[in-house]
Each structure stands twice: as structure tokens, then as C-alpha cells.
Scaffold this active site. Structure first.
Site, PDB file in Angstrom:
ATOM      1  N   PRO A   9       2.525  -5.881 -13.145  1.00 54.22           N
ATOM      2  CA  PRO A   9       3.719  -5.054 -13.108  1.00 54.22           C
ATOM      3  C   PRO A   9       4.177  -4.639 -11.708  1.00 54.22           C
ATOM      4  O   PRO A   9       3.359  -4.334 -10.845  1.00 54.22           O
ATOM      5  CB  PRO A   9       3.330  -3.818 -13.927  1.00 54.22           C
ATOM      6  CG  PRO A   9       1.855  -3.829 -13.992  1.00 54.22           C
ATOM      7  CD  PRO A   9       1.441  -5.262 -13.925  1.00 54.22           C
ATOM      8  N   ASN A  10       5.482  -4.650 -11.565  1.00 52.74           N
ATOM      9  CA  ASN A  10       6.179  -4.204 -10.346  1.00 52.74           C
ATOM     10  C   ASN A  10       6.090  -5.180  -9.178  1.00 52.74           C
ATOM     11  O   ASN A  10       6.722  -4.970  -8.149  1.00 52.74           O
ATOM     12  CB  ASN A  10       5.706  -2.798  -9.904  1.00 52.74           C
ATOM     13  CG  ASN A  10       5.965  -1.763 -10.968  1.00 52.74           C
ATOM     14  OD1 ASN A  10       7.102  -1.625 -11.423  1.00 52.74           O
ATOM     15  ND2 ASN A  10       4.943  -1.065 -11.415  1.00 52.74           N
ATOM     16  N   TYR A  22       3.823  -2.906   0.889  1.00 55.66           N
ATOM     17  CA  TYR A  22       3.807  -4.276   0.346  1.00 55.66           C
ATOM     18  C   TYR A  22       4.635  -5.277   1.153  1.00 55.66           C
ATOM     19  O   TYR A  22       4.666  -6.458   0.811  1.00 55.66           O
ATOM     20  CB  TYR A  22       4.280  -4.250  -1.116  1.00 55.66           C
ATOM     21  CG  TYR A  22       3.400  -3.395  -1.999  1.00 55.66           C
ATOM     22  CD1 TYR A  22       2.091  -3.779  -2.276  1.00 55.66           C
ATOM     23  CD2 TYR A  22       3.857  -2.179  -2.518  1.00 55.66           C
ATOM     24  CE1 TYR A  22       1.263  -2.992  -3.061  1.00 55.66           C
ATOM     25  CE2 TYR A  22       3.036  -1.382  -3.302  1.00 55.66           C
ATOM     26  CZ  TYR A  22       1.743  -1.787  -3.572  1.00 55.66           C
ATOM     27  OH  TYR A  22       0.919  -1.008  -4.343  1.00 55.66           O
ATOM     28  N   ASN A  73      -3.479 -10.952  -9.659  1.00 52.11           N
ATOM     29  CA  ASN A  73      -3.208  -9.630  -9.100  1.00 52.11           C
ATOM     30  C   ASN A  73      -2.690  -8.807 -10.271  1.00 52.11           C
ATOM     31  O   ASN A  73      -1.504  -8.861 -10.588  1.00 52.11           O
ATOM     32  CB  ASN A  73      -2.163  -9.697  -7.982  1.00 52.11           C
ATOM     33  CG  ASN A  73      -1.915  -8.320  -7.376  1.00 52.11           C
ATOM     34  OD1 ASN A  73      -2.349  -7.303  -7.941  1.00 52.11           O
ATOM     35  ND2 ASN A  73      -1.221  -8.282  -6.250  1.00 52.11           N
ATOM     36  N   ALA A  76      -1.064  -2.510 -11.132  1.00 48.30           N
ATOM     37  CA  ALA A  76      -1.584  -1.228 -11.627  1.00 48.30           C
ATOM     38  C   ALA A  76      -2.560  -1.408 -12.794  1.00 48.30           C
ATOM     39  O   ALA A  76      -3.461  -0.576 -12.987  1.00 48.30           O
ATOM     40  CB  ALA A  76      -0.426  -0.330 -12.049  1.00 48.30           C
ATOM     41  N   GLU A  97      -9.655 -12.093  -7.873  1.00 46.27           N
ATOM     42  CA  GLU A  97      -8.742 -10.938  -7.886  1.00 46.27           C
ATOM     43  C   GLU A  97      -8.109 -10.817  -6.498  1.00 46.27           C
ATOM     44  O   GLU A  97      -8.822 -10.857  -5.490  1.00 46.27           O
ATOM     45  CB  GLU A  97      -9.594  -9.696  -8.198  1.00 46.27           C
ATOM     46  CG  GLU A  97      -8.895  -8.372  -8.082  1.00 46.27           C
ATOM     47  CD  GLU A  97      -9.882  -7.203  -8.255  1.00 46.27           C
ATOM     48  OE1 GLU A  97     -11.113  -7.417  -8.273  1.00 46.27           O
ATOM     49  OE2 GLU A  97      -9.386  -6.066  -8.339  1.00 46.27           O
ATOM     50  N   HIS A  99      -5.220  -8.562  -4.101  1.00 49.66           N
ATOM     51  CA  HIS A  99      -4.303  -7.426  -3.912  1.00 49.66           C
ATOM     52  C   HIS A  99      -3.635  -7.575  -2.559  1.00 49.66           C
ATOM     53  O   HIS A  99      -4.313  -7.883  -1.559  1.00 49.66           O
ATOM     54  CB  HIS A  99      -5.046  -6.088  -3.980  1.00 49.66           C
ATOM     55  CG  HIS A  99      -5.679  -5.870  -5.298  1.00 49.66           C
ATOM     56  ND1 HIS A  99      -4.964  -5.500  -6.411  1.00 49.66           N
ATOM     57  CD2 HIS A  99      -6.958  -6.048  -5.702  1.00 49.66           C
ATOM     58  CE1 HIS A  99      -5.777  -5.441  -7.443  1.00 49.66           C
ATOM     59  NE2 HIS A  99      -6.988  -5.772  -7.054  1.00 49.66           N
ATOM     60  N   ARG A 106      -6.966   3.137  -0.092  1.00 40.93           N
ATOM     61  CA  ARG A 106      -5.863   3.974  -0.582  1.00 40.93           C
ATOM     62  C   ARG A 106      -6.427   5.082  -1.494  1.00 40.93           C
ATOM     63  O   ARG A 106      -7.542   5.535  -1.278  1.00 40.93           O
ATOM     64  CB  ARG A 106      -4.839   3.069  -1.274  1.00 40.93           C
ATOM     65  CG  ARG A 106      -4.216   2.057  -0.298  1.00 40.93           C
ATOM     66  CD  ARG A 106      -3.255   1.108  -1.001  1.00 40.93           C
ATOM     67  NE  ARG A 106      -2.112   1.848  -1.552  1.00 40.93           N
ATOM     68  CZ  ARG A 106      -1.237   1.312  -2.411  1.00 40.93           C
ATOM     69  NH1 ARG A 106      -1.380   0.040  -2.786  1.00 40.93           N
ATOM     70  NH2 ARG A 106      -0.238   2.038  -2.866  1.00 40.93           N
TER      71      ARG A 106
HETATM   72  C1  DQA Z   1      -1.641  -3.946  -5.874  1.00 41.32           C
HETATM   73  C2  DQA Z   1      -2.414  -2.632  -5.698  1.00 41.32           C
HETATM   74  C3  DQA Z   1      -2.344  -1.799  -6.964  1.00 41.32           C
HETATM   75  O1  DQA Z   1      -3.087  -0.597  -6.797  1.00 41.32           O
HETATM   76  C4  DQA Z   1      -0.906  -1.436  -7.262  1.00 41.32           C
HETATM   77  O2  DQA Z   1      -0.826  -0.717  -8.473  1.00 41.32           O
HETATM   78  C5  DQA Z   1       0.003  -2.615  -7.278  1.00 41.32           C
HETATM   79  C6  DQA Z   1      -0.211  -3.704  -6.308  1.00 41.32           C
HETATM   80  C7  DQA Z   1      -1.603  -4.785  -4.576  1.00 41.32           C
HETATM   81  O3  DQA Z   1      -1.281  -5.954  -4.657  1.00 41.32           O
HETATM   82  O4  DQA Z   1      -1.881  -4.257  -3.492  1.00 41.32           O
HETATM   83  O5  DQA Z   1       0.974  -2.660  -8.022  1.00 41.32           O
HETATM   84  O6  DQA Z   1      -2.317  -4.732  -6.851  1.00 41.32           O
END
Ligand code: DQA
Length: 145
Positions: A9-10, A22, A73, A76, A97, A99, A106
Site C-alpha cells: 500500500p501507498n 521515499y 515490499n 505498512a 524483503e 524497504h 525510524r
Molecule cells: C516502507 C516502510 C514502511 O514502514 C512503510 O509503511 C511503507 C514503505 C519502505 O519501503 O520504506 O509504506 O516499506
């Protein structure tokens, strides 16, 4: 070798969402970067992004018998989803995984990773480059199979 790359998501909002964390590059440019990286390693890659937990679970299930490894990835959902963890365990494919940000530096809730319990490697804080590292790792380790 076939690799499924999943973004949660996002991540479709890359370039717009919190650019100080990001970056300013879009999701489309991330896809182009992943596709070019995969091609350079001789990987056939399939990209999937969803804002829905169940859709991610279903796409992981579809990888069973169809793909050789997964780069994920979960965004959240990393920090909340036992369903995604169980789906990764169910298909039992090698998974990495990724990120974009340095999650361990963080908020404390970002240090918890359910999905990570089913992944053999975690790459965080390298921006888009982390996806290339994940593809390289999987190609080197499993590409001969
Ligand atoms: C993320 C880190 C997560 O904590 C966050 O919720 C994201 C992006 C990253 O790529 O740094 O949406 O996965």
C-alpha cells in the site's frame, strides 16, 4: 528464472508521498528500474502493486508453481500482516524483503516485520537500489535451478 515483485500500500504514491523519506521518483519509474535490473540479470519479472492485503495474499498464492522467487515490499502491512506472512509460508518460495527507507532507524513499530519471518534476507534503506540487490541475490542463489 521467474521472480514476482510485490509492492504494498501507498507505494503507488511514490514521488508524491513523503518525498524526504521515499524520494521524488514515481512508482512508474520504480517499475522501469526493476524491469531493467531484472533484464540485466536474465530474470523474467512480474510486477504487482496493491493497496489491499487480500489482493497481495492472492497474488502470493498464484505464485505457487508459477514463479521461482518473490521480492516483496509489503509497505505498512510489513508491520501488521500475519496473513501475508502465512501466504509466504504457504507457497514456500525463496523471498527477500525490501524497504526503500531505513525502517530500523525510524519509529519503533517499523522494526517489527511479520513478512520478514518468511524471508531469507532483508534489504532496507537503499532506495530503489534495494530491489536490484534483492534480484541479484536471488539470481545468484537460485538462478541456476
Ligand atoms: C516502507 C516502510 C514502511 O514502514 C512503510 O509503511 C511503507 C514503505 C519502505 O519501503 O520504506 O509504506 O516499506
Amino acid at each position: 528464472m521467474k521472480i514476482l515483485v510485490i509492492n504494498g500500500p501507498n507505494l503507488n504514491m511514490l514521488g508524491v508521498r513523503e518525498p524526504e523519506i521515499y524520494g521524488t521518483n514515481s512508482y512508474a519509474s520504480l517499475c522501469a528500474f526493476i524491469e531493467a535490473s531484472a533484464a540485466a540479470f536474465g530474470i523474467e519479472c512480474s510486477l504487482f502493486q496493491s493497496n489491499y492485503e487480500g489482493a497481495i495474499v492472492e497474488r502470493i498464492q498464484q505464485a505457487y508453481g508459477a514463479e521461482d522467487a518473490i521480492v516483496i515490499n509489503p509497505a505498512a502491512y510489513t508491520h501488521t500482516s500475519v496473513a501475508i506472512l502465512d501466504a509466504l509460508k504457504a507457497v514456500s518460495l525463496p523471498a527477500v524483503e525490501v524497504h526503500i527507507s531505513a525502517v530500523d532507524e525510524r519509529e519503533s513499530f517499523r522494526r517489527v516485520s511479520y513478512a520478514g519471518m518468511a524471508c531469507e534476507k532483508k534489504i532496507a534503506g537503499l532506495g530503489f537500489e534495494g530491489y536490484r540487490e534483492a534480484l541479484r541475490y536471488l539470481a545468484e542463489r537460485y538462478g541456476g535451478k
